[in-house]
Write a protein that holds these residues in place. Structure first.
Motif, short mmCIF file in Angstrom:
data_model
loop_
_atom_site.label_atom_id
_atom_site.label_comp_id
_atom_site.label_asym_id
_atom_site.label_seq_id
_atom_site.Cartn_x
_atom_site.Cartn_y
_atom_site.Cartn_z
N VAL B 95 0.87 -1.17 0.00
CA VAL B 95 0.00 0.00 0.00
C VAL B 95 0.91 1.22 0.00
O VAL B 95 1.83 1.31 0.80
N PHE B 96 0.64 2.14 -0.93
CA PHE B 96 1.51 3.30 -1.09
C PHE B 96 0.94 4.53 -0.39
O PHE B 96 -0.27 4.61 -0.15
N GLN B 97 1.81 5.48 -0.13
CA GLN B 97 1.35 6.69 0.56
C GLN B 97 0.30 7.44 -0.25
O GLN B 97 -0.69 7.90 0.29
N ALA B 112 -10.00 -6.01 -8.27
CA ALA B 112 -9.94 -7.29 -8.98
C ALA B 112 -8.63 -7.49 -9.74
O ALA B 112 -8.32 -8.61 -10.14
N PHE B 113 -7.85 -6.43 -9.90
CA PHE B 113 -6.69 -6.49 -10.78
C PHE B 113 -5.74 -7.65 -10.46
O PHE B 113 -5.32 -8.40 -11.34
N ALA B 132 -13.69 -8.47 -0.20
CA ALA B 132 -12.60 -7.54 0.12
C ALA B 132 -13.15 -6.14 0.35
O ALA B 132 -12.72 -5.43 1.27
N LEU B 133 -14.13 -5.74 -0.48
CA LEU B 133 -14.70 -4.40 -0.32
C LEU B 133 -15.53 -4.32 0.96
O LEU B 133 -15.57 -3.28 1.62
N ARG B 161 -7.26 -3.88 -2.41
CA ARG B 161 -6.59 -4.34 -3.61
C ARG B 161 -5.35 -5.16 -3.27
O ARG B 161 -5.04 -6.16 -3.91
N ALA B 162 -4.65 -4.70 -2.22
CA ALA B 162 -3.43 -5.41 -1.83
C ALA B 162 -3.75 -6.72 -1.10
O ALA B 162 -3.00 -7.68 -1.18
#
Lengths: 274, 355
Positions: B95-97, B112-113, B132-133, B161-162
């Motif tokens: 997870v990015f900032q 879903a990616f 997940a959501l 997502r992660a």
């Protein structure tokens, strides 16, 4: 000073109109005159034309030589743009995401077309490609390749800005950590988000390449008559006729620019809100 | 501060570690960013890399993810060496900032990616995206585009997502730093709750000491490319083992031996004497707190400044030519002391750190 003047005389024209109106008028006047000339029957001794007609525009659009020249211009420009995208998009992408040295190199390289005047470039190109192993002078190919080099700075800079705007590096990283190979990540994540940037790059270049004359005249001349060369060749025929041509070209470029900028943003936001 | 020092975070891993770092080294040109980092992290553990900017914590995280190549060292996950695997084959989530959501895809497509890349069939994909959501409480936002969401919602999408690929390790690079205080607080709790629920081995990078202490099972305090000290929040806060740690953690008062002797009224030896502001006690006309077991003779001083931090009042005391911070509980307006008041400062010698 302007603010206080405004306060004292509230009905006076705001200051910025005093600047905008003359500039706009001086820019629009020649165009308006050309338009008027293109649709007037005769405009000789009087201040205003004798009458209005669409005859010149009709005649232009029924001239096969004009249509052929227009088609040639479109083919050359479209070919040049397709080639520049194929060449420059990967370079811009790699320069932005992977190789900082490439970006530094490209920053210098994209200034070259501005540093060397077109006449000088043409003479060099004529020397190189008039004969020898690659006799390209006089063929549309040399024009396509030359246009690629002129479009380079515009296409490259637009793409780099676009890559920066979508934070392509981070998107690539995120996609890769989710299991995408770099190639798949590029195709599915970076490329779709570059659509707007690509469109702007293409339409911007298209509208100035289609009006290019110096290279076209020196490198291919009448052997491959493009729109600008045709305009130059028929300049003595009739002022009304050439005016119609200029107006047609201008309208065409206007529509292209509008497609490239304004419209794309509208459709984009529509797509997003769906 | 080499790998053999007591600061080495490999010593206390009793069970076999899940994530294992050995001699991880990285420099940019002549500047070393990571210097032989060794670390063992157990399965399901929540570890925070804490440190000032430029200490190498983000670089370490990116090295584990495979985004930044390292110069030397090895990374193992569950006994498998992943040092030379590309990021897409490491099975690590991040997870990015700044969220890094894909703007061209809907929330559901973003989530879903990872499953699409793993060729999970559509029916299962839909079900897992829904789960997940729901986990991040965004099930009603599935069809929205990321730019329609708030920062906190975006980061929750990024988390979903992660998580959806059930990664072996979750890496988080300052995920809450771009959010405002209230949402940050809420998301912190939610994050920890999800991590516990999924038993997820997590590495969390932050420069916020409070955040690190609230979230972590263990904190790795980093400085200048080293892990300076590691341990749970309590041990790191109350028992810093070096001057560098003291400088970062809490708001320690630092004295040399001579100054400490003056303050305590007896001889003290050592390089650095560190005392937390809440381990000092102020006695004045207005307040006479219960003193620690071994208060010493005390030291006369005056209040030079006062800062109200909410529940805590921080006084700046000038005393015997020394200057120090003292924290007291804010017990209301009447107990507040004003600038220039005379006080006696007592130190809780048991809480002092000699370094």
């Amino acid at each position: 000073m302007p603010a206080s003047a405004n306060n004292q005389a509230p009905r006076a024209l705001p200051l910025h109109w005093w600047v905008l109106v003359p500039i706009f008028t001086s820019l629009a006047l020649p165009l308006a005159a050309t338009l008027l000339y293109a649709i007037s029957t005769r405009w000789g001794a009087t201040l205003l034309p004798d009458g209005l007609t669409l005859e010149w525009l009709q005649r232009l659009w029924q001239t096969p030589r004009f249509l052929a020249a227009f088609g040639r211009s479109l083919i050359v420009v479209a070919g040049a743009l397709l080639l520049s995208l194929v060449l420059i998009l990967p370079v811009a992408f790699l320069a932005h995401t992977r190789f900082a040295w490439l970006e530094r190199g490209m920053n210098t390289l994209v200034l070259m077309p501005f540093a060397v005047p077109p006449v000088v470039t043409s003479v060099g190109l004529l020397q190189l490609y008039a004969g020898g192993p690659l006799p390209l002078v006089g063929t549309p190919w040399i024009l396509i390749f030359t246009y690629v080099s002129i479009a380079l700075p515009f296409v490259y800079r637009t793409l780099i800005n676009s890559l920066r705007g979508i934070e392509a590096t981070e998107l690539m990283e995120a996609a890769q950590l989710l299991g995408a190979s770099p190639f798949v990540a590029f195709l599915r994540v970076v490329l779709p988000n570059l659509r707007l940037g690509i469109r702007i790059a293409v339409f911007l270049s298209l509208s100035f390449l289609i009006g290019e004359f110096v290279f076209a005249n020196l490198l291919v001349g009448t052997r491959f008559e493009t729109l600008q060369i045709y305009l130059f060749n028929v300049r003595r025929e009739s002022g009304h006729f050439t005016s119609a041509l200029v107006i047609t070209l201008f309208t065409f470029i206007l529509i292209l620019t509008w497609l490239g900028n304004g419209k794309s943003e509208i459709t984009d936001s529509k797509e997003r809100s769906l | 501060m080499t790998s053999s020092s007591p600061a080495s975070p490999t010593a206390d891993a009793s069970t076999s570690p899940y994530l294992r770092l050995r001699g991880v080294h990285k420099s940019y040109g002549d500047t070393p960013v990571l210097q032989s980092i060794d670390a063992d992290i157990a399965r399901g553990e929540f570890v925070t890399l804490l440190g000032p900017s430029g200490c190498g914590k983000s670089t370490l995280l990116r090295a584990i993810a495979g985004l930044t190549p390292m110069d030397a060292g090895d990374i193992e996950v569950a006994g498998e060496t992943i040092t030379h695997l590309p990021p897409q084959r490491r099975d690590i989530g991040m997870v990015f900032q700044h969220y890094a959501l894909f703007p061209n895809m809907s929330v559901a497509d973003n989530v879903a990616f990872g499953l699409k890349m793993r060729r999970v069939d559509a029916a299962e994909r839909r079900e897992r995206v829904e789960q997940a959501l729901a986990l991040v409480e965004l099930d009603t936002h599935a069809l929205k585009s990321p730019h329609q969401l708030s920062g906190g919602q975006r980061q929750r999408v990024a988390l979903a997502r992660a998580l959806i690929t059930r990664p072996r390790i979750l890496l988080m690079d300052e995920p809450l730093s771009a959010l405002d205080a209230k949402i940050r607080q809420h998301l912190r709790e939610q994050l920890r709750e999800i991590q516990r629920q999924l038993q997820l081995t997590t590495l969390f990078v932050t420069h916020d000491q409070e955040e690190a202490m609230m979230l972590s099972d263990r904190i790795f305090l980093m400085g200048e490319g080293h892990i300076l000290q590691h341990g749970d929040a309590e041990s790191l806060y109350t028992r810093p083992n070096s001057e560098a740690v003291v400088n970062f953690v809490g708001a320690y008062n630092r004295f040399d031996a001579e100054q400490a002797s003056r303050l305590l009224g007896r001889d003290i030896e050592g390089q650095c004497f560190a005392l937390r502001p809440e381990a000092l006690y102020l006695v004045s006309e207005k307040s006479a707190p219960a003193l620690p077991a071994n208060p010493g003779p005390g030291c006369r001083g005056t209040i030079a400044a006062r800062q109200l931090l909410g529940s805590i009042v921080r006084y700046r005391i000038e005393c015997e030519g020394l200057s120090m911070n003292v924290d007291t509980l804010n017990r209301g307006v009447r107990s507040l002391m004003t600038r220039g008041s005379d006080v006696v400062v007592h130190a809780d010698i048991d809480e002092a750190r000699l370094l």
